[in-house]
Design a protein around this motif. Structure first.
Motif, PDB file in Angstrom:
ATOM      1  N   ARG A 209     -15.186 -47.053  14.812  1.00 43.53           N
ATOM      2  CA  ARG A 209     -15.297 -47.509  16.160  1.00 43.53           C
ATOM      3  C   ARG A 209     -16.434 -46.716  16.983  1.00 43.53           C
ATOM      4  NH1 ARG A 209     -10.967 -50.054  18.306  1.00 43.53           N
ATOM      5  NH2 ARG A 209      -9.414 -49.492  16.577  1.00 43.53           N
TER       6      ARG A 209
ATOM      7  N   GLY B 279     -17.461 -38.406   5.588  1.00 45.21           N
ATOM      8  CA  GLY B 279     -17.523 -39.888   5.151  1.00 45.21           C
ATOM      9  C   GLY B 279     -16.975 -40.956   5.703  1.00 45.21           C
TER      10      GLY B 279
ATOM     11  N   MET C 157      -4.099 -37.742  11.810  1.00 47.65           N
ATOM     12  CA  MET C 157      -5.585 -38.131  11.849  1.00 47.65           C
ATOM     13  C   MET C 157      -5.439 -39.503  12.890  1.00 47.65           C
ATOM     14  SD  MET C 157      -8.209 -38.251  10.625  1.00 47.65           S
ATOM     15  CE  MET C 157      -9.758 -38.831   9.700  1.00 47.65           C
ATOM     16  N   VAL C 158      -6.069 -38.934  13.995  1.00 47.95           N
ATOM     17  CA  VAL C 158      -5.934 -39.950  15.225  1.00 47.95           C
ATOM     18  C   VAL C 158      -7.400 -39.852  16.009  1.00 47.95           C
ATOM     19  CG1 VAL C 158      -3.579 -39.654  15.619  1.00 47.95           C
ATOM     20  CG2 VAL C 158      -5.039 -37.924  16.677  1.00 47.95           C
ATOM     21  N   SER C 159      -7.329 -40.517  17.012  1.00 48.44           N
ATOM     22  CA  SER C 159      -8.788 -40.963  17.595  1.00 48.44           C
ATOM     23  C   SER C 159      -9.429 -39.496  18.124  1.00 48.44           C
ATOM     24  CB  SER C 159      -8.700 -42.048  18.827  1.00 48.44           C
ATOM     25  OG  SER C 159      -7.656 -42.767  18.288  1.00 48.44           O
TER      26      SER C 159
ATOM     27  N   ARG D 252     -10.794 -54.311  12.684  1.00 43.35           N
ATOM     28  CA  ARG D 252     -10.667 -52.940  13.096  1.00 43.35           C
ATOM     29  C   ARG D 252     -12.182 -52.295  12.314  1.00 43.35           C
ATOM     30  NH1 ARG D 252      -6.826 -48.230  14.068  1.00 43.35           N
ATOM     31  NH2 ARG D 252      -5.362 -50.026  14.362  1.00 43.35           N
TER      32      ARG D 252
ATOM     33  N   LEU E 168      -2.506 -44.244  11.197  1.00 46.24           N
ATOM     34  CA  LEU E 168      -2.943 -45.080  10.166  1.00 46.24           C
ATOM     35  C   LEU E 168      -4.068 -46.114  10.730  1.00 46.24           C
ATOM     36  CD1 LEU E 168       0.774 -45.866   8.982  1.00 46.24           C
ATOM     37  CD2 LEU E 168      -0.927 -44.107   8.071  1.00 46.24           C
ATOM     38  N   GLY E 169      -5.185 -45.383  11.104  1.00 44.30           N
ATOM     39  CA  GLY E 169      -6.345 -46.159  11.498  1.00 44.30           C
ATOM     40  C   GLY E 169      -7.309 -46.363  10.297  1.00 44.30           C
ATOM     41  N   SER E 170      -8.585 -46.645  10.682  1.00 42.75           N
ATOM     42  CA  SER E 170      -9.417 -46.943   9.324  1.00 42.75           C
ATOM     43  C   SER E 170      -9.377 -45.670   8.392  1.00 42.75           C
ATOM     44  CB  SER E 170     -10.902 -47.029   9.840  1.00 42.75           C
ATOM     45  OG  SER E 170     -11.048 -48.080  10.860  1.00 42.75           O
ATOM     46  N   MET E 171      -9.415 -44.588   8.923  1.00 45.39           N
ATOM     47  CA  MET E 171      -9.523 -43.517   8.011  1.00 45.39           C
ATOM     48  C   MET E 171      -8.075 -43.144   7.539  1.00 45.39           C
ATOM     49  SD  MET E 171     -12.519 -42.771   7.590  1.00 45.39           S
ATOM     50  CE  MET E 171     -12.601 -40.875   7.119  1.00 45.39           C
TER      51      MET E 171
ATOM     52  N   ASN F 147       2.818 -44.128  13.104  1.00 49.07           N
ATOM     53  CA  ASN F 147       1.789 -44.626  13.759  1.00 49.07           C
ATOM     54  C   ASN F 147       2.358 -45.195  14.963  1.00 49.07           C
ATOM     55  OD1 ASN F 147      -0.931 -44.717  13.697  1.00 49.07           O
ATOM     56  ND2 ASN F 147      -0.805 -47.066  13.237  1.00 49.07           N
ATOM     57  N   ARG F 148       1.370 -45.255  15.872  1.00 49.45           N
ATOM     58  CA  ARG F 148       1.578 -45.871  17.069  1.00 49.45           C
ATOM     59  C   ARG F 148       2.126 -47.243  16.798  1.00 49.45           C
ATOM     60  NH1 ARG F 148      -2.856 -46.655  21.549  1.00 49.45           N
ATOM     61  NH2 ARG F 148      -3.869 -47.590  19.745  1.00 49.45           N
ATOM     62  N   THR F 149       1.309 -47.871  15.900  1.00 45.35           N
ATOM     63  CA  THR F 149       1.544 -49.295  15.490  1.00 45.35           C
ATOM     64  C   THR F 149       2.269 -49.312  14.125  1.00 45.35           C
ATOM     65  OG1 THR F 149      -0.390 -49.895  16.649  1.00 45.35           O
ATOM     66  CG2 THR F 149       0.495 -51.689  15.188  1.00 45.35           C
TER      67      THR F 149
ATOM     68  N   GLY G 132     -15.253 -50.039  11.119  1.00 46.11           N
ATOM     69  CA  GLY G 132     -15.015 -49.113  10.148  1.00 46.11           C
ATOM     70  C   GLY G 132     -15.136 -47.620  10.946  1.00 46.11           C
TER      71      GLY G 132
ATOM     72  N   LYS H  39     -17.719 -40.319  21.522  1.00 46.83           N
ATOM     73  CA  LYS H  39     -17.029 -38.967  21.837  1.00 46.83           C
ATOM     74  C   LYS H  39     -17.501 -37.806  20.777  1.00 46.83           C
ATOM     75  CE  LYS H  39     -13.874 -38.805  18.640  1.00 46.83           C
ATOM     76  NZ  LYS H  39     -13.175 -38.310  17.702  1.00 46.83           N
TER      77      LYS H  39
ATOM     78  N   THR I  19     -11.445 -35.665  14.439  1.00 46.09           N
ATOM     79  CA  THR I  19     -12.725 -34.945  15.156  1.00 46.09           C
ATOM     80  C   THR I  19     -12.512 -34.727  16.540  1.00 46.09           C
ATOM     81  OG1 THR I  19     -14.053 -36.478  13.525  1.00 46.09           O
ATOM     82  CG2 THR I  19     -15.365 -34.959  15.461  1.00 46.09           C
TER      83      THR I  19
HETATM   84  N1  NAP Z   1     -14.187 -43.720  10.943  1.00 45.24           N
HETATM   85  C1  NAP Z   1     -14.718 -42.931  10.200  1.00 45.24           C
HETATM   86  O1  NAP Z   1     -15.700 -43.457   9.399  1.00 45.24           O
HETATM   87  C2  NAP Z   1     -14.396 -41.504  10.518  1.00 45.24           C
HETATM   88  C3  NAP Z   1     -15.159 -40.608   9.563  1.00 45.24           C
HETATM   89  C4  NAP Z   1     -14.934 -39.362   9.811  1.00 45.24           C
HETATM   90  C5  NAP Z   1     -14.099 -39.053  10.935  1.00 45.24           C
HETATM   91  N2  NAP Z   1     -13.564 -39.767  11.749  1.00 45.24           N
HETATM   92  C6  NAP Z   1     -12.571 -39.449  12.737  1.00 45.24           C
HETATM   93  O2  NAP Z   1     -11.318 -39.507  12.378  1.00 45.24           O
HETATM   94  C7  NAP Z   1     -10.462 -39.878  13.301  1.00 45.24           C
HETATM   95  C8  NAP Z   1      -9.829 -41.327  13.182  1.00 45.24           C
HETATM   96  O3  NAP Z   1     -10.960 -42.304  12.887  1.00 45.24           O
HETATM   97  P1  NAP Z   1     -10.457 -43.829  12.553  1.00 45.24           P
HETATM   98  O4  NAP Z   1     -11.755 -44.421  12.301  1.00 45.24           O
HETATM   99  O5  NAP Z   1      -9.423 -43.926  11.500  1.00 45.24           O
HETATM  100  O6  NAP Z   1      -9.815 -44.344  13.948  1.00 45.24           O
HETATM  101  P2  NAP Z   1      -9.181 -45.488  14.225  1.00 45.24           P
HETATM  102  O7  NAP Z   1      -9.171 -46.652  13.310  1.00 45.24           O
HETATM  103  O8  NAP Z   1      -9.551 -46.022  15.646  1.00 45.24           O
HETATM  104  O9  NAP Z   1      -7.756 -45.065  14.090  1.00 45.24           O
HETATM  105  C9  NAP Z   1      -6.852 -44.286  15.302  1.00 45.24           C
HETATM  106  C10 NAP Z   1      -5.692 -43.640  15.001  1.00 45.24           C
HETATM  107  O10 NAP Z   1      -4.995 -43.254  16.289  1.00 45.24           O
HETATM  108  C11 NAP Z   1      -4.001 -43.796  16.763  1.00 45.24           C
HETATM  109  N3  NAP Z   1      -4.322 -43.948  18.239  1.00 45.24           N
HETATM  110  C12 NAP Z   1      -5.247 -44.146  18.953  1.00 45.24           C
HETATM  111  N4  NAP Z   1      -4.643 -44.161  20.260  1.00 45.24           N
HETATM  112  C13 NAP Z   1      -3.489 -43.446  20.208  1.00 45.24           C
HETATM  113  C14 NAP Z   1      -2.661 -43.194  21.368  1.00 45.24           C
HETATM  114  N5  NAP Z   1      -2.966 -43.276  22.576  1.00 45.24           N
HETATM  115  N6  NAP Z   1      -1.404 -42.775  20.981  1.00 45.24           N
HETATM  116  C15 NAP Z   1      -1.015 -42.567  19.742  1.00 45.24           C
HETATM  117  N7  NAP Z   1      -1.785 -42.997  18.793  1.00 45.24           N
HETATM  118  C16 NAP Z   1      -3.133 -43.416  18.983  1.00 45.24           C
HETATM  119  C17 NAP Z   1      -4.115 -45.199  16.181  1.00 45.24           C
HETATM  120  O11 NAP Z   1      -3.087 -45.894  16.196  1.00 45.24           O
HETATM  121  P3  NAP Z   1      -3.052 -47.621  16.154  1.00 45.24           P
HETATM  122  O12 NAP Z   1      -2.880 -47.876  14.705  1.00 45.24           O
HETATM  123  O13 NAP Z   1      -1.667 -47.868  16.751  1.00 45.24           O
HETATM  124  O14 NAP Z   1      -4.203 -48.249  16.928  1.00 45.24           O
HETATM  125  C18 NAP Z   1      -4.785 -44.860  14.698  1.00 45.24           C
HETATM  126  O15 NAP Z   1      -3.789 -44.539  13.960  1.00 45.24           O
HETATM  127  C19 NAP Z   1     -11.219 -40.040  14.749  1.00 45.24           C
HETATM  128  O16 NAP Z   1     -11.215 -38.560  15.312  1.00 45.24           O
HETATM  129  C20 NAP Z   1     -12.755 -40.144  14.191  1.00 45.24           C
HETATM  130  O17 NAP Z   1     -13.617 -39.636  15.083  1.00 45.24           O
HETATM  131  C21 NAP Z   1     -13.814 -41.044  11.456  1.00 45.24           C
END
Ligand code: NAP
Length: 316
Positions: free
Chosen positions: A246, A130, A72-74, A242, A12-15, A39-41, A244, A252, A103
């Motif tokens: 990271r 997106g 949907m994780v990092s 957080r 449950l991160g940004s996306m 979700n972790r948090t 948009g 990565k 990704t």
């Molecule tokens: N943001 C964008 O614009 C975008 C666009 C397209 C694709 N993406 C890809 O989509 C994915 C998610 O992106 P995001 O922007 O949503 O990332 P984000 O906001 O950093 O969220 C990351 C998620 O992964 C979890 N996580 C991180 N470290 C962890 C660990 N050690 N153990 C368990 N859970 C963990 C986080 O939990 P917590 O909530 O507990 O931190 C959160 O749910 C990535 O692969 C990114 O490259 C992002």
């Protein structure tokens, strides 16, 4: 076996939060079902719980309860550890479908797919194109790869729910992951170019306002939105927010593309420049930065402060 359509969500991160919210709204209104989330948090899920979704702090239990599980994780390491948790649960995974939207490297998805296949479960790689406002609007573009029956089962939960368009990459689970990484060559390089042009506009006295108008009207809404990340200060948001997208996630993505390019004897000099500027931004200003923060480094190279007046250390 869980009921046929119980759907679970991890991440449950940004996306992830935006995507899961759209999925929950769809499940509730069209199917009378509620998403089970983790979700972790776990507190990040409060807005989801408020619209009827069900928290499940344990990923292992979530897997047991659900027949389709989205993640949907990092990064690759987090996905690997979720796969290990699912595999180690001791419960049958037969006929379950795992859909990863993160990704990650094609080899990571290939390994996950092989591990699930041993347990008679299916794994799909379904990365998205997106940013988080597009995710919130349910207008992402998805690429999807993996076993055909599983692809057809999950498409109705994606099309016009979380996404506006699905690129079907067929049986090879690596292909959708590779397409995502190829797309990021465009995304990251475009961010660099928009940043460079805005520094040029500011230093020459042209002004960032007219430049943004031009970028948006002549080149389109996507580069226009990248320009707004700079002019609104989102490239370096407040420390308690957080970002948009990271910067570490974008680095990565660039690293995956550069590694694959090297194996294929392809040069990506534009991407390398953008990647190195993102690394320099992170060294200068820490982790709480958006992928567009190479702009701060470009500003410094042109004799200005890393921070513009709307960023977290406005003007200093
Ligand atoms: N943001 C964008 O614009 C975008 C666009 C397209 C694709 N993406 C890809 O989509 C994915 C998610 O992106 P995001 O922007 O949503 O990332 P984000 O906001 O950093 O969220 C990351 C998620 O992964 C979890 N996580 C991180 N470290 C962890 C660990 N050690 N153990 C368990 N859970 C963990 C986080 O939990 P917590 O909530 O507990 O931190 C959160 O749910 C990535 O692969 C990114 O490259 C992002």
């Amino acid at each position: 076996m869980p009921p046929p359509c119980q759907i679970g969500w991890y991440g449950l991160g940004s996306m992830g939060l935006a995507m899961a919210t759209n999925l929950q709204n769809h499940l509730k209104s069209k199917m009378g079902l509620n998403l089970v989330y983790s979700n972790r948090t776990i507190s990040r899920g409060a807005p989801l719980e408020a619209i009827g979704a069900v928290p499940e702090p344990s990923f292992e239990k979530l897997v047991q309860r659900c027949s389709i599980v989205f993640t949907m994780v990092s990064n690759d390491a987090v996905l690997d550890s979720l796969v290990s948790t699912a595999m180690g649960s001791g419960e049958s995974l037969k006929d379950k479908i795992f859909v990863d939207c993160s990704t990650v490297h094609p080899n990571t998805v290939a390994t996950a797919a092989a591990r699930f296949k041993e347990k008679e479960a299916s794994f799909l790689s379904a990365p998205v194109f997106g940013a988080s406002p597009i995710a919130a609007a349910g207008k992402l573009v998805f690429a999807i790869g993996g076993p055909r029956a599983a692809r057809e089962t999950v498409k109705p939960f994606i099309q016009d729910v979380m996404g506006r368009y699905i690129i079907d990459c067929g049986e090879d689970v690596k292909k959708s992951s590779l397409l995502k990484i190829a797309g990021n060559i465009v995304t990251v390089s475009m961010m660099e170019i928009v940043g460079e042009s805005q520094v040029f506009a500011e230093r020459t006295g042209l002004g960032t306002g007219v430049m943004e108008e031009l970028i948006t009207e002549a080149f389109g809404p996507v580069p226009g939105s990248y320009s707004k990340r700079l002019t609104t200060g989102i490239y370096a948001p407040p420390l308690d927010s957080r970002p948009g997208f990271r910067v570490s996630l974008s680095i990565k993505d660039a690293d995956h593309a550069l590694a694959i390019a090297k194996e294929s004897n392809v040069e990506l000099p534009g991407l390398e420049v953008a990647r190195n500027n993102m690394v320099a931004a992170r060294e200068y200003a820490g982790e709480c930065l958006d992928s567009s923060s190479m702009y701060g480094v470009l500003r410094r190279k042109a004799g200005m402060a890393f921070w513009n007046e709307k960023s977290r250390q406005g003007g200093s």
